[in-house]
Write a protein that holds these residues in place. Sequence first.
Motif, PDB file in Angstrom:
ATOM      1  N   GLU A 128     124.712 -21.077 120.760  1.00 47.45           N
ATOM      2  CA  GLU A 128     126.227 -20.228 122.187  1.00 47.45           C
ATOM      3  C   GLU A 128     126.010 -19.104 122.685  1.00 47.45           C
ATOM      4  N   SER A 176     121.476 -18.343 125.065  1.00 44.62           N
ATOM      5  CA  SER A 176     122.878 -19.386 125.246  1.00 44.62           C
ATOM      6  C   SER A 176     121.711 -20.794 125.971  1.00 44.62           C
ATOM      7  N   ASP A 181     126.550 -24.623 118.688  1.00 43.77           N
ATOM      8  CA  ASP A 181     127.542 -25.292 118.348  1.00 43.77           C
ATOM      9  C   ASP A 181     127.037 -26.785 117.285  1.00 43.77           C
TER      10      ASP A 181
END
Lengths: 510, 327
Positions: B206, B226, B199
């Motif tokens: 992620e 993640s 992100d």
Amino acid sequence: MLKRFHLPLVILVLCSASLGMFFHKVYNLGFPLLPAQTTDNWIVEARVSFEPTGGAVTARVFIPNDPGRFALLDENFISRGYGLTTDLSGENREAIWTTRQPSGRQSLYYRTTVSQLERERRTEAPYPGPVSLPNLEEPYRSAADAVVQRVRERSADITSFATVLIRDMNNTPDENMTLFVSRTDTDRDKVRTAIQLLAGARIPARMVHGIPLSDRARDLQPQVWLEVHNTRQWIAINPNTGAVGYPSNFLVWWYGDQDPVRLQRARNPHISFAVTQNFQDAVDVAQQRAQLMDSRAVDFSLFGLPIQTQNMYRVLLLVPVGAMLIVLLRNIVGVQTFGTFMPILIALSFRETQLLGGVILFTLIVSLGLAIRFYLERLKLLLVPRLAAVVIVVIMLMLTLSILSHKLGIEHGLSIALFPMVILAMTIERMSLVWEEHGPSDAIRQGIGSLAVAVAGYLLMINPYIDHMFFVFPELLLIVLAVTLLLGRYTGYRLSELLRFRALSGRGNP
Amino acid sequence: MKWFISPKELRRRGVVGMNQRNAWFIAELNPRRNYPLVDDKLITKKLALDAGIAVPELYGVIETNHDIRNLARIVGKHDDFVIKPAHGSGGNGIMVIVGRMRGHFRKASGQIVDQASMAHHVSNILSGMHSLGGQPDKAMIEYRVHFHPMFEEVSFQGVPDIRTVVYKGYPVMAMVRLPTRDSDGKANLHQGAVGAGIDMGSGRTEHGVWHNQIIDLHPDTGAPISGLEIPGWDRLLALAAGCYELTGLGYLGVDLVLDRDRGPLMLELNARPGLAVQLANSIGLGHRIAMIDAGTEGANTPTAPAAERAAFAQTHFSAEAARRRTP
């Protein structure tokens, strides 16, 4: 503005030029759109070359004289600065070229259009009478007598006598025969010996030279046959099998045990023949019409070139089509191949080996080469010596496969020599690199991709319609160019990417 | 999962294809003459040092076979170091030494090598065995990165790195590349490494992608991929953005590593970064690139400084911003 319309403009100009020319040729000049369906005309071209040694040169070259099952429709003699006469000498006809001051290697062409006759003209030839016995020395005399005796016991007439004799010469010669026959004999030697032995039975015989007509053959050399006279007519005998009668495509060129080219004040004569099946009839008419209309269109026609060159361009003109196919498959479909144009070169060699044989041979060579390449890897060689080693190994592999397949009686194995070996070596090298860096699955996938593209290219190139279109209308290459340029600006997805990114489907919204 | 995705959906997600990358980004924005700047890792390193960008410390360079005798002197007292070719590709020809043992050296795989076989390796590098096209090469001896402990659980041998795609100087998208048993400790996705999307706003990882499949756990260690928070994400992005000025390449892949002691280091640059980053992030590059183009009004060179460009990426390309845009 200019930048944006530049490419479409170029493409438009190319396409309209090409199509304009094309339609002009089709509608106004009547060039045929389809390849000739049935044709029994052949254009045969003899190319004679030699080196003058100084002074006035005379070259006497045999040309066909009323060959039995063919009619000579047209003859052309092509030379620069030569005087020409034709003359009969015995059963043969010859062209006599003379010039005063030639320099450098000389080339002369004789081109004839022959048409196969529906029915062979069975010409009765006057019987020359029994030949006199050859004057042989011992031990040849008694050996010849024994051979004639043995053959006579097993034959019924003159034709079967000759057949049995030829079979005896080719199969297992007894001790008498070995005096006359050796394993290294050429066809010509065999025919010479046969004539001598037939003379021992007082049968008249003669040597015949001719060429087998097959479409797009180049660098043909004349074949030697035997003819015997059975008191009514001359009968052809195959000097290797003893079979009676010429194959239907055999064009007799000259009789007797003489060289086809005889020179004065010149040396190193060389003669080769090229043959092409003639679908020009319709094209000829079109060209004549164009000349009457004083059109420039035919000035750039391929039909004016020597046949050897024409046959080469038949193949070359298909390469652009193959290249376009590669662009399509790589940039639109996303097939991975080794090397950009390697598959097209492989496809070209498939033309000679036939599809199945070609695919098998290619797979065999590449996988064997790959195994050797992995061994070479362990020796830690530098790049260039390693590539050279792979080339050497590839050639040795090709040699081995050729010999093996010949022993096994598989004729396709011989055409392996037509594979571009340097390209094969590069393919092996690249495949091994991909194998190392991206793993075997990638390497095998790319290998299969290359092969599939090569097969597609081959299928495209053997299509007689495409072949004909590009040969008669070479201006269509401009359209190929335009399409290639257009594809060059394609920035959309490749089909393979629809698979590659499939994991994205259905995962939330961006 | 369907076995293919429609071009319409790809376009909706802004996925960039190979043809588009080659024609629009690489051909338009990457001048050929600048390629040597990224293909030769020595030049890249020198440019980075001049610009004040942190790189793994260079212990020495060996350029000729004659110089190989300097190897012992270059290695000096260092217990661990890396030998690699200056023009290497795909992680080939890299020898990682992690320690010493009674005058011998221990490789990352645990194998023991002596000085002579190390010299032989250098000689192979010089002869071009590991470089693109096989031209003669130079061997670099440099600091061995001790990767950040946060990646301990999610990598199998090798060093995980962070690949950021930088478009016209703006970071567009990033992923962590985690070595696996499949990739043989190398961090290249096509060799079997795992790529995990990041992100851009928070620097949090992620899900990951492995062999074009979306996964949540590391295939070798089984640890979740993640939710890892990359420390110093702002600084890292600014560093990546700053690499644009080094090379002048408008479409650039920046490979950074996170060192335990020295923070983010720039490992290498790539003039033809691949498109797998889109899979790792489950989104195409296209929409973000369109936003950058709108911001720069079509100019090919950015006017804002690197830190500002990084901040732009953080605010506009974050998961949160995306949620705001699609109510």
